[in-house]
Every structure is written in C-alpha cells, then in structure tokens.
Motif scaffolding. Structure first.
Motif, PDB file in Angstrom:
ATOM      1  N   MET A 155       0.864  -1.185   0.000  1.00 52.97           N
ATOM      2  CA  MET A 155       0.000   0.000   0.000  1.00 52.97           C
ATOM      3  C   MET A 155       0.888   1.218   0.000  1.00 52.97           C
ATOM      4  N   SER A 156       0.982   1.905  -1.104  1.00 52.29           N
ATOM      5  CA  SER A 156       1.751   3.145  -1.089  1.00 52.29           C
ATOM      6  C   SER A 156       0.817   4.281  -0.716  1.00 52.29           C
ATOM      7  N   ALA A 157       1.402   5.398  -0.339  1.00 54.75           N
ATOM      8  CA  ALA A 157       0.612   6.505   0.206  1.00 54.75           C
ATOM      9  C   ALA A 157      -0.548   6.874  -0.706  1.00 54.75           C
TER      10      ALA A 157
ATOM     11  N   ILE B  36      -3.768   4.615  -0.502  1.00 57.07           N
ATOM     12  CA  ILE B  36      -4.590   4.450   0.691  1.00 57.07           C
ATOM     13  C   ILE B  36      -5.995   4.949   0.395  1.00 57.07           C
ATOM     14  N   VAL B  37      -6.993   4.113   0.680  1.00 55.44           N
ATOM     15  CA  VAL B  37      -8.366   4.543   0.467  1.00 55.44           C
ATOM     16  C   VAL B  37      -8.910   5.103   1.779  1.00 55.44           C
ATOM     17  N   TRP B  38      -8.973   6.409   1.890  1.00 59.43           N
ATOM     18  CA  TRP B  38      -9.530   7.044   3.069  1.00 59.43           C
ATOM     19  C   TRP B  38     -11.033   7.108   2.928  1.00 59.43           C
ATOM     20  N   LYS B  39     -11.733   7.138   4.036  1.00 54.61           N
ATOM     21  CA  LYS B  39     -13.162   7.344   3.911  1.00 54.61           C
ATOM     22  C   LYS B  39     -13.409   8.742   3.370  1.00 54.61           C
TER      23      LYS B  39
ATOM     24  N   PHE C  74     -13.009  11.846   5.610  1.00 57.72           N
ATOM     25  CA  PHE C  74     -11.691  12.218   6.066  1.00 57.72           C
ATOM     26  C   PHE C  74     -10.894  12.850   4.937  1.00 57.72           C
TER      27      PHE C  74
ATOM     28  N   GLY D 189     -11.334   3.307  12.647  1.00 59.16           N
ATOM     29  CA  GLY D 189     -12.730   3.378  12.204  1.00 59.16           C
ATOM     30  C   GLY D 189     -13.039   4.739  11.595  1.00 59.16           C
TER      31      GLY D 189
ATOM     32  N   LEU E  73     -11.070   6.858  10.187  1.00 63.40           N
ATOM     33  CA  LEU E  73     -10.384   7.153   8.941  1.00 63.40           C
ATOM     34  C   LEU E  73     -10.736   6.221   7.786  1.00 63.40           C
ATOM     35  N   PHE E  74     -11.143   5.011   8.104  1.00 61.42           N
ATOM     36  CA  PHE E  74     -11.256   4.029   7.026  1.00 61.42           C
ATOM     37  C   PHE E  74     -12.650   3.438   6.831  1.00 61.42           C
TER      38      PHE E  74
ATOM     39  N   ASP F 278      -7.688  -5.165  -1.952  1.00 60.68           N
ATOM     40  CA  ASP F 278      -7.016  -3.866  -1.765  1.00 60.68           C
ATOM     41  C   ASP F 278      -7.510  -3.189  -0.488  1.00 60.68           C
TER      42      ASP F 278
ATOM     43  N   LEU G 277      -7.144  -2.753   4.030  1.00 63.52           N
ATOM     44  CA  LEU G 277      -6.261  -2.725   5.195  1.00 63.52           C
ATOM     45  C   LEU G 277      -6.395  -3.986   6.034  1.00 63.52           C
TER      46      LEU G 277
ATOM     47  N   GLU H  69       6.671   1.051   4.374  1.00 60.14           N
ATOM     48  CA  GLU H  69       5.929   2.047   3.595  1.00 60.14           C
ATOM     49  C   GLU H  69       5.026   1.416   2.548  1.00 60.14           C
ATOM     50  N   GLN H  70       5.330   0.175   2.184  1.00 57.23           N
ATOM     51  CA  GLN H  70       4.525  -0.498   1.161  1.00 57.23           C
ATOM     52  C   GLN H  70       3.479  -1.425   1.763  1.00 57.23           C
ATOM     53  N   CYS H  71       3.540  -1.639   3.096  1.00 58.10           N
ATOM     54  CA  CYS H  71       2.657  -2.662   3.661  1.00 58.10           C
ATOM     55  C   CYS H  71       1.253  -2.120   3.872  1.00 58.10           C
ATOM     56  N   ARG H  72       0.284  -3.019   4.034  1.00 55.92           N
ATOM     57  CA  ARG H  72      -1.115  -2.630   4.189  1.00 55.92           C
ATOM     58  C   ARG H  72      -1.639  -2.985   5.586  1.00 55.92           C
TER      59      ARG H  72
ATOM     60  N   PRO I 129       2.482   2.500   7.670  1.00 55.42           N
ATOM     61  CA  PRO I 129       3.126   3.373   6.676  1.00 55.42           C
ATOM     62  C   PRO I 129       3.029   4.828   7.132  1.00 55.42           C
TER      63      PRO I 129
ATOM     64  N   ALA J  76       2.479   7.581   5.675  1.00 56.15           N
ATOM     65  CA  ALA J  76       1.359   8.380   5.154  1.00 56.15           C
ATOM     66  C   ALA J  76       0.104   8.134   5.982  1.00 56.15           C
ATOM     67  N   ALA J  77      -0.110   6.882   6.384  1.00 56.56           N
ATOM     68  CA  ALA J  77      -1.271   6.572   7.226  1.00 56.56           C
ATOM     69  C   ALA J  77      -1.084   7.151   8.627  1.00 56.56           C
TER      70      ALA J  77
ATOM     71  N   LYS K 183      -1.884  10.829   8.895  1.00 54.93           N
ATOM     72  CA  LYS K 183      -3.324  11.103   8.969  1.00 54.93           C
ATOM     73  C   LYS K 183      -3.865  10.771  10.361  1.00 54.93           C
TER      74      LYS K 183
END
Lengths: 412, 412
Positions: free
Chosen positions: A1-3, A6-9, A12, B117, B119-120, B206, B208, B240-243, B266, B268-269, B272
C-alpha cells in the motif's frame, strides 16, 4: 500500500485539508528557539504549574497499598468518582446544581468536543460557530462533516434564517458552539443579554448549546457573567431539563498534560457520552484522575488566584504595548481575562504573510487569524497570546511587530 | 431538553444499543464482591504491576527541573519521541524495521481502533471481523456505521464473495480486523498459513489489515507465529509499502491505566492518524508517556517474563479444572497464551441465562459469548479469563460452574 493508494473514507479525505496540524506544529517548534518572542502558543506558563503538589500526589497515591493497584488498573469510563464529586461542587458554585451522574471525565475539553461531534452531528447537519471560533473545535467537528453557519451573537438573524439555511443544506442545526468567556481566539466575552438571546435561539431551533469554558476561571477585571449553563438551568428548571453541555478543563488552571477535563449536562446525554468514551479509549488514565482530584482539592483556589495575578500583569503589558507601538488602522480587543488579544490589521494586509516576515525579520511569532473560521475568513487578523511572555518580552515583541506593520503599510 | 427530546445523530441512535457498556460495568462491579470468583474481567492482575518502578519514574521526572515543566505541558500529537524510538526498536525485534515516523502514540490500543474506524470506515462500508471478535473493536467501529462480514480464516470464501457482498450493501471492504495471537475472546492463535492467506485476501480486496496485538507478548508455550505486519513487510518490501496497521499496547504487559498504546504503519497513514489524534484529544498525557518510556526501558523484558510465568500457571490450572469438572458436551479452546478460554456449551444452552444463575447460585462470574459477534451470534459460548484468579480459586470456581452446567443440562 503506497501513500497514494490508501483509500480514506470520503469524509476524512474531504476534511483532511482543514485538519492542518502542521501549521501548529511548526509554530510549537518556534517556542524552542530562544531568540523568538512567541505570542503564538496560547498555552499556560509551566513556571506557574503546581509541580510540587502534583509530585506529592503521585508519590502519595503510588506509595499507598490501598490505592496504588487501582490507580494503575482499568477503571470505569465515566471517571473517578471523587473527582466527579469535586466537579459537582465546582459546578454548584458556578450556579449549576447537579449530581455525579451529570459529569463525565474527558481527555481535556478537546475530547469532549470530539464526543459531542460524534453524537450530535450527522453529515450535512449545521454547526453554529462564532466568527472567529476555536480552531480545535473545528478540527474536532470536521470528521463528522458538518456544514458551518456563523452564530451572530447580538445580531439580528432569525431562528428561521438558521433553520432554513440548514434545511437547504440537507440537515438540521445540530448544535451551537461558543467560548463565551475570553474566547480563543478573540479574547472577547459574551455579555449576559446575548447569552439569554442565545438560549432563546437554541430553544427556537430545539438545538444544543455547547459552552466551552476553558478560560472561564481566568478573569482579571470587570464583572463576571453567569455561565450559560447556569442561566439555562435557572430558566429550564434544572440540569435535567437544560440544553447546554458545559465543557470544563483543568488544563488552563492546574496543568494541561494530565489531560483531564469534563462535560456537565443532563444525565441522559452524559450516559450516551460515557458510551462514546468507552468506545474511544475505555477511560482516562486512572492515576491522573486521582492526582487531579488531590491537586484540585488542595490548591485549586490558590492556584487560580496565583495565575490570575501573573496573567493579569501580562495582559496589561500587552494592551499597553499595543497602544504604544501599533500604527493607526490597527485595532484590537480588550480582554477581561484569558490569554488572547485579537488584532485587526488594516484591510488588505495578510496575517499569514505578516507571520512569515515577522519570524524572518524580527523573530516574533503569532497565529494568523485565517484558521479560526468555520466559513468565510478574515485574513487580516492575528491572535496574540500573552500567557508565556513576561512584560519585558511583551514590550519588546510588540514593539518589533508594530515597526514591521508600519514597514509593510509603507510598502517596504 | 428532557431525555426523550435529545436529537442524536442517526448513526449513534442506531448503534447505541450495540454499545452496551452497562453489561460490562455491572460485571466490573462484581469484582468488588469478595465472595464472587470472577472469570469475567480479562484484565491484568494488579499484584503483578511494576508499581515501584512506576512510582520512581514519576518521582524522578517531576523532581528534575529540566523535565518537570515539559512533563506537565501540552506536547505534540504524535507522542513523546523517546517512547516512539523505544517502540521502533521493539517493532524491529518483531520483524518490522521502521522509523519514528511510522509510530503514533494512542490512548491504549482502543483509541487506535477508534481512529482506524474514523479514517477508514464510511457508513455502509464492510469491516471483516472474525466470529467471535473483540467486543471493544465492535464498539470502536460501530459509530462509523460499518456493515460486518465474517472473516473466515482458513475457510474457503473467495475475495469476490466478500467484495460482492460489500458492494451489495452499498460500500467497500474498508478493513479486516483481527487479534491474531491468543485472541480476545477465543484464546486462539491464527497459524502462519492463515496469516499469509489473509494477506493474499487483503491484497485481492485492496484493503487494510488491522492487527490487534494486545496479547502478543504473552505466550506460555508452543512456537511463536510471526506478526502479520512482519510478514506483510517481508512480502511488500518495507513498512511504507505494507497494508497492515499494527495496534500495540503496554496495557497487558506493564500497566493499563497510564493508557499508552501505539499504531505502527506506513508513514502516510500515521500522518493522517496524527491529525485524528490532534482533533480527538490533542495528545496523550505527556508525563504518562515519559513514565512509560522509563518503565519500558528499565523492566519490559523482565516484566514480561514475570507475568508470563504467573499467567502460564493459571492457564494450566484452568485447563486442568475444565477437564476435571466439565460434563460431556462442553468443549473449550486451548490457548497457548493470553488471558482467555472460550467455552462452548451444549447446543441450546444460553450463556446469558447461565450467567444469571451462576452469579445467584454459585457466585461465579464470566462474560457470556453473545456480545462478541459482528453479525450473527452463538449464545451458547462463554469467555473465561484466568488472569485474575489463583489456581485455587480457578479450581473452586470451575468446579462450581461445572456442577451448575450439569444441573442445567439435567433440567434442574
């Protein structure tokens, strides 16, 4: 998962740009640079913390075989009962007779705002907020996707105008939020007549009033104005009938970093907030609640008196320095308490642009006003806090800032 | 505003019935009745807390002029840097090389679940959860109005079957949540092959993976299974690539009531999640983070070794007592660690009904299994925790419970 994957809701992603913490973090970093005079923080002066009392409370509780185990163990979501009982007495002194079932402990008043958003704002509902308003309240409410409308205190908008605008946006007025005493960021206090008019408006809209009382205890002069919740209780007949949720905190009076605040309200609302607290973090740290109870019981009044004296002097120093150094066309509020003065620059001058030059050219920091608006914004405002600076620093910093504003105005 | 007139937001009203804290509060109260043998809690034994080390850490920090001010002052939302650095080393030892930017401090792992919850999960999105699953995760996710689908580990459901069911419900698969080691409530551990298959599933969807590692350090026998995040990092090439988001906590290993946990993921997550943390409560108590850092640095390994020995003995006592006292038709899991055994009663026997009789007739408490399901439920299950009882109490309590089950089965 790269930045970027990421599927944000939706909510958000939509709101993330409004929840811009980096600006504040950058400002906090400035506090560590000794040559910068910072009016940015809006945080209490750690030199005034009752550190010895806190230290003794931790030591006493952890050395007591009957209390040390419970102090480190899971506990109930509503909070430590003796602390809630102390708060009951505190609220009674403010004119809000209530019971332990009317109090839930939160992680500062900030967490109270998160729970209130979670419970009372559906996407598209309207939150009425003053312009300007506390940035942290907008950050707390944003994830619940409200629409903002400006709460025009002392203005002439009708209840219908709020209701119709909310309905047109697809929701209802979920709450009216304000910091009625020495507001963050404006420093202003809502007078009695406007508090009563707000309760009329809230009744007409059948909506909640959220009274953020963070600075209420920090009055330096002028006459105290009764808490909105106290006025509501008097009118409605009691805490169970009132529509005000009062968000209190020890962060500005005792210490911030134990993260202890509370909400006071009708027991049916508090019971639901307790469920939200349980879901969010189970409970606030047990030991911090026990320590806060000991510290409040021992020194609350003396501590408030002590810090009022110091901040009073700093407020006076800032108002005097502003009068001395600001050029014509610059105006500011005259707070009777709290930590903030709200400055209006001449039309067309940008607070954000001024900050960049102020840091680079004269080593002075503040918060530009643009962030403190739910809708619209006035970019020519600055929030100045005097809580962390002594009178000499205030005089020097405002002097440099005034000179810079003169330069900018002169086109230099 | 009377209780019946409060206008809750749709989602909270809808979900409030699922967020039933009163059941748990009632159970917690039982712990204070000395004649009740409680297998309900699922909380660590306070007799095992490193109380002296905690006490010394508070005393040392608050007596240090360089640290006492900052320990009581507002601080950054991402958490205390030295604590995050300690966690970076801890995660590296688990097979997750990472950096301080991959760690955010949360109020226990519970708050991590709330943020995930928030965020996703949009309303109508699907959360995949095992059946049974941790009740607190359902409580954390419920306000965000997900649909639940059962994560069938080791089963034969295709990615398409999850995806299509999620789409039919109007959303997407937002996350897959599990407690892979000595799960709450089942006590079971997800074997390596199923962890790898879960990562395949998550890649196909795809989505989390949320790895709740609350009990991971508490293994008593058997071979450790690699953390899901470690497997993910190995496959994907790096953090950084993991989910996978890994939710860690000190609540089960050191002390719960400082409320210190973390999320590793990661950057980026994490960035947030830091914004969500700031909006929710600004930051976790600074002093508690500093104390937890000192305590972890001083005694983490020794403390884990110490509590493992004690809980190991209690687990053995409970498995032996179950074998000795349970009638035919009753089955249970054999946990290799953690705090829980999951008991299946004969078909048609209700765990909730058994609890009422167990308390009234034989002064034994446990948690009936019905609450631990996202969808559907098995009412004939019980969660027994052995963490708070010594072997003698375990033998006595399970003996009484076995006798009661025999009576119920005989129709008495």
């Amino acid at each position: 998962m790269s930045a970027e994957n990421i599927v944000w809701k939706d909510s958000f992603a939509k709101r993330a740009s409004r929840m811009n913490a980096s600006e504040i973090r950058e400002l906090l970093k400035l506090l560590d640079q000794p040559d910068v005079i910072s009016f940015a923080g809006g945080i209490p002066d750690p030199a005034l913390f009752p550190t010895g009392v806190v230290e003794q409370a931790y030591a006493r509780i952890l050395a007591d075989p009957a209390r040390s185990g419970p102090s480190l163990q899971y506990s109930v979501s509503e909070g430590y009962a003796p602390l809630r009982a102390w708060i009951v007495r505190h609220m009674a002194a403010l004119g809000v007779p209530c019971d332990i079932g009317n109090i839930v402990i939160t992680a500062g008043s900030q967490q109270g705002l998160d729970f209130i958003g979670k419970l009372f704002l559906s996407p598209g509902d309207t939150a009425l907020v003053t312009a300007p308003t506390y940035l942290g309240a907008l950050q707390a409410f944003n994830p619940y996707e409200p629409r903002y409308d400006t709460l025009a205190l002392g203005g002439n908008r009708t209840p219908d105008s709020y209701r119709e605008a909310a309905a047109a946006a697809g929701g209802r007025v979920g709450l009216a939020y304000l910091v009625p005493d020495f507001s963050n960021p404006s420093g202003e206090t809502v007078p009695l007549a406007e508090r009563l008019a707000l309760l009329d408006l809230a009744a007409a809209l059948d909506t909640l009033v959220v009274e953020d009382a963070a600075y209420q205890a920090l009055r330096y002069d002028g006459e105290p104005v009764r808490a909105i919740q106290a006025l509501d209780v008097e009118r409605s007949g009691g805490i169970e009938q009132c529509r005000t949720l009062y968000c209190g905190t020890f962060s500005k009076t005792l210490v911030p970093a134990l993260r202890v605040g509370w909400i006071c309200g009708p027991s049916a609302a508090i019971a639901k907030i307790v469920l939200a607290k349980q879901a969010a973090d189970l409970h606030s740290p047990t030991i911090n609640q026990m320590v806060m109870h000991e510290v409040a019981a021992a020194v609350y009044d003396a501590q408030v008196e002590k810090i009022r004296k110091v901040y009073h002097q700093r407020r006076d120093a800032m108002l005097a320095a502003l009068a001395r150094h600001m050029p014509e066309g610059v105006t500011w509020t005259r707070p009777e308490g709290g930590m903030f003065v709200w400055v209006s620059l001449p039309e067309g001058m940008s607070g954000a642009a001024l900050l960049a030059r102020a840091i680079a050219e004269c080593r002075v920091a503040f918060v530009p006003g643009g962030a403190f608006y739910g809708e619209g914004r006035c970019d020519n405002r600055l929030r100045l806090s005097y809580s962390l600076s002594d009178p000499g620093q205030i005089e020097a910093g405002i002097g440099r800032l005034g000179a810079l504003i003169r330069q900018v105005r002169a086109g230099a």
